[in-house]
Write a protein that holds these residues in place. Structure first.
Motif, PDB file in Angstrom:
ATOM      1  N   ILE A  75      -6.261  -9.395   1.804  1.00  0.00           N
ATOM      2  CA  ILE A  75      -4.880  -9.040   0.874  1.00  0.00           C
ATOM      3  C   ILE A  75      -4.882  -7.442   0.932  1.00  0.00           C
ATOM      4  CG2 ILE A  75      -4.139  -9.097  -1.482  1.00  0.00           C
ATOM      5  CD1 ILE A  75      -5.260 -11.772  -1.886  1.00  0.00           C
ATOM      6  N   THR A  81      -0.671 -11.780   1.372  1.00  0.00           N
ATOM      7  CA  THR A  81       0.305 -11.228   0.500  1.00  0.00           C
ATOM      8  C   THR A  81      -0.270 -11.858  -0.908  1.00  0.00           C
ATOM      9  OG1 THR A  81       2.016 -11.679   1.970  1.00  0.00           O
ATOM     10  CG2 THR A  81       2.505 -10.936  -0.457  1.00  0.00           C
ATOM     11  N   VAL A  82      -0.713 -13.068  -0.811  1.00  0.00           N
ATOM     12  CA  VAL A  82      -0.794 -13.748  -2.451  1.00  0.00           C
ATOM     13  C   VAL A  82      -2.010 -14.624  -2.297  1.00  0.00           C
ATOM     14  CG1 VAL A  82       0.082 -15.382  -3.941  1.00  0.00           C
ATOM     15  CG2 VAL A  82       1.736 -13.680  -2.934  1.00  0.00           C
ATOM     16  N   ALA A 107      -2.069  -9.927 -10.515  1.00  0.00           N
ATOM     17  CA  ALA A 107      -0.578 -10.171 -10.768  1.00  0.00           C
ATOM     18  C   ALA A 107      -0.838 -11.143 -11.839  1.00  0.00           C
ATOM     19  CB  ALA A 107      -0.155 -10.971  -9.418  1.00  0.00           C
ATOM     20  N   LYS A 256      -4.018 -14.439 -10.651  1.00  0.00           N
ATOM     21  CA  LYS A 256      -3.320 -14.302  -9.254  1.00  0.00           C
ATOM     22  C   LYS A 256      -3.719 -12.901  -8.643  1.00  0.00           C
ATOM     23  CE  LYS A 256      -0.053 -15.011 -12.262  1.00  0.00           C
ATOM     24  NZ  LYS A 256       0.798 -15.003 -12.935  1.00  0.00           N
ATOM     25  N   ALA A 258      -2.595 -10.383  -5.427  1.00  0.00           N
ATOM     26  CA  ALA A 258      -1.467  -9.941  -4.517  1.00  0.00           C
ATOM     27  C   ALA A 258      -1.709  -8.651  -3.993  1.00  0.00           C
ATOM     28  CB  ALA A 258      -0.213  -9.663  -5.559  1.00  0.00           C
ATOM     29  N   TRP A 259      -1.084  -8.336  -2.675  1.00  0.00           N
ATOM     30  CA  TRP A 259      -1.287  -7.172  -1.972  1.00  0.00           C
ATOM     31  C   TRP A 259      -0.638  -6.187  -2.658  1.00  0.00           C
ATOM     32  CZ3 TRP A 259       3.248  -5.802   1.723  1.00  0.00           C
ATOM     33  CH2 TRP A 259       2.845  -4.488   2.264  1.00  0.00           C
ATOM     34  N   MET A 262       3.311  -5.561  -2.083  1.00  0.00           N
ATOM     35  CA  MET A 262       4.245  -6.638  -2.220  1.00  0.00           C
ATOM     36  C   MET A 262       5.359  -6.493  -3.336  1.00  0.00           C
ATOM     37  SD  MET A 262       3.529 -10.691  -3.731  1.00  0.00           S
ATOM     38  CE  MET A 262       4.953 -11.728  -3.944  1.00  0.00           C
ATOM     39  N   TYR A 270       7.620 -10.754  -6.037  1.00  0.00           N
ATOM     40  CA  TYR A 270       6.636 -10.374  -6.936  1.00  0.00           C
ATOM     41  C   TYR A 270       6.887 -10.472  -8.494  1.00  0.00           C
ATOM     42  CZ  TYR A 270       2.981  -7.262  -9.190  1.00  0.00           C
ATOM     43  OH  TYR A 270       1.790  -6.648  -9.840  1.00  0.00           O
ATOM     44  N   LEU A 273       6.257 -14.081  -9.201  1.00  0.00           N
ATOM     45  CA  LEU A 273       4.655 -14.390  -9.038  1.00  0.00           C
ATOM     46  C   LEU A 273       4.099 -13.954 -10.580  1.00  0.00           C
ATOM     47  CD1 LEU A 273       1.970 -14.933  -7.688  1.00  0.00           C
ATOM     48  CD2 LEU A 273       2.075 -12.745  -7.066  1.00  0.00           C
TER      49      LEU A 273
END
Length: 317
Positions: A75, A81-82, A107, A256, A258-259, A262, A270, A273
């Motif tokens: 990531i 990404t997720v 996230a 969660k 995330a990158w 994102m 995003y 998310l």
């Protein structure tokens, strides 16, 4: 003429509104959002649910199976990404270090509260008096022995990549147990089912939310209460020379990951998310669709989405 102009104006406004709506649904990038899948059922089902929600908003999605520790570097450099299920007990340290290093962002939390711990089915309490206290379990260690561990007891742990620090705990607390890692979550449940049919003593890794609590009555072992110092400061706790002389968090988070790029590359995805949030019963249901009802993860995701539109629709609208 006035009526004609009014109709033309209304029509033009409708076309403009439709165009604006279509533009709002157009993905900001045609590159696929890469969703990591791991080796337990609820995570794979949830990954496909989240992926389908991204697709509902017009995004391309790709899934990639990945080791649950290797996912954070992936990531961080944007290859993934997720990751939709970051359990505090198993992955908290790796996740938190990745966030501090940059490239990975938090996230948001799910509503679910988690616990990951040594666990035994209810009938074992009659075999080992004093449970759920860990010292009582240790006094009964020989009753949990197998041919490969005798005379020590066996603790059936999860797959190695779940990184639960069970060996460190056994050493720090001086427990007479050997750690044996199961190859998969399915292997854990197969051993549990076999032991339960025979009323055989077993202590194994389990977690909540999970479908197991609806199938097997049981209890978590109670170790010394977790605190942050336990995993980093040997002076904390009853063993002044070692860390991990405690249990896992009894009310852990589920996040969660995330990158960090994102939000800029796929801002609509995003934002969705950050709104997605599952509860304990919902996550247990996802696992049960696979582990009890026998659906493939993709089928389970579609079944959950079909039955729960009133839950997920606000997340993406």
């Amino acid at each position: 003429m006035a009526k004609i102009r009014l109709k033309m104006l209304v029509g033009a406004m409708a076309v403009a509104a439709a165009s604006t709506s279509a533009a709002a649904q157009a993905p900001e990038s045609d590159d696929p959002i890469v969703v990591a899948t791991h080796n337990w059922s609820s995570q794979v089902v949830m990954s496909h649910i989240v992926g389908r929600l991204f697709e509902e908003k017009g995004y391309q999605v790709r899934y990639t199976p990945l080791d649950s520790q290797a996912v954070y570097p992936a990531i961080g450099n944007g290859d993934v990404t997720v990751q939709v299920e970051v359990w505090e007990g198993a992955f908290g340290p790796a996740f938190e270090q990745a966030v501090q290093a940059g490239g990975v962002v938090d996230a948001g939390d799910h509503d679910a509260v988690t616990r990951e711990e040594w666990w035994y089915p209810a009938y074992v309490a009659e075999i080992c008096p004093g449970l759920p206290d860990w010292q009582a379990l240790n006094a009964c260690a020989e009753k949990f022995a197998t041919p490969e561990t005798a005379p020590q007891g066996r603790f059936l742990a999860g797959p190695v990549d779940w990184l639960k620090h069970d060996q460190e705990r056994v050493e720090a607390l001086g427990m007479d147990f050997q750690i044996v890692n199961a190859g998969s979550a399915a292997a854990l449940w197969a051993e549990l089912d076999s032991a339960a049919r025979r009323n055989a003593p077993i202590v194994l890794f389990n977690w909540t939310p999970n479908f197991v609590e609806a199938v097997h009555e049981g209890t978590f072992v109670e170790f010394p209460e977790y605190a942050e110092g336990c995993k980093s400061d040997p002076a904390w706790g009853q063993n002044p020379e070692k860390t991990y002389d405690c249990g896992n968090p009894a009310d852990g988070y589920l996040k969660k990951a995330a990158w960090s790029g994102m939000e800029e590359k796929w801002p609509g995805a995003y934002e969705a998310l950050t709104r997605i949030s599952f509860t304990n019963p919902q996550i247990a249901e996802m696992a049960a669709l696979v582990d009890v009802e026998g659906l493939d993860p993709e089928e389970a995701a579609e079944a959950w989405l079909e039955e729960n539109e009133e839950i997920w629709r606000p997340w993406i609208d």
